[in-house]
Design a protein around this motif. Structure first.
Motif, PDB file in Angstrom:
ATOM      1  N   TRP A  44      48.686  62.699  51.731  1.00  0.00           N
ATOM      2  CA  TRP A  44      49.727  62.596  50.706  1.00  0.00           C
ATOM      3  C   TRP A  44      50.673  61.419  50.929  1.00  0.00           C
ATOM      4  O   TRP A  44      51.193  60.861  49.962  1.00  0.00           O
ATOM      5  N   SER A  58      51.456  72.589  43.985  1.00  0.00           N
ATOM      6  CA  SER A  58      50.413  71.655  43.560  1.00  0.00           C
ATOM      7  C   SER A  58      50.998  70.254  43.713  1.00  0.00           C
ATOM      8  O   SER A  58      52.209  70.082  43.899  1.00  0.00           O
ATOM      9  N   ILE A  59      50.179  69.241  43.617  1.00  0.00           N
ATOM     10  CA  ILE A  59      50.692  67.878  43.733  1.00  0.00           C
ATOM     11  C   ILE A  59      51.674  67.591  42.599  1.00  0.00           C
ATOM     12  O   ILE A  59      52.685  66.930  42.787  1.00  0.00           O
ATOM     13  N   ARG A 105      44.401  71.508  48.340  1.00  0.00           N
ATOM     14  CA  ARG A 105      44.835  70.971  47.052  1.00  0.00           C
ATOM     15  C   ARG A 105      44.606  72.000  45.962  1.00  0.00           C
ATOM     16  O   ARG A 105      45.335  72.060  45.002  1.00  0.00           O
TER      17      ARG A 105
END
Length: 87
Positions: free
Chosen positions: A10, A71-72, A48
């Motif tokens: 990330w 979540s991203i 993810r």
């Protein structure tokens, strides 16, 4: 692990592979947050996506703690709020 090229998925920061396999829960209890800070770049697994098929990446403890179950997209929004509130 090979796909991460030794870096946090990330943030792109280099991971401390020398910290793997030597976590000491007794020492962690004695030192508290300072122990965790010293191990911030220890590699760990982050998912993810867990449905329907798990999708894992390698990241640091620090990133995994900050992201936790987000979540991203949720992490990006959270990060945006922090940055806007603390310019």
């Amino acid at each position: 692990m090979v796909a991460c090229n030794g870096r946090d998925h990330w943030t792109g920061e280099p991971l401390r592979w020398d910290l793997l396999g030597n976590y000491d829960s007794d020492e962690s209890g004695r030192q508290g947050a300072s122990y965790k800070r010293a191990r911030a770049m220890q590699p760990t697994i982050d998912h993810r996506n867990s449905e329907p098929i798990c999708d894992f990446v390698i990241c640091s403890w620090r990133t995994n703690d900050a992201k936790h179950d987000m979540s991203i997209e949720e992490l990006k929004e959270f990060s945006r709020l922090v940055l806007e509130h603390n310019p």
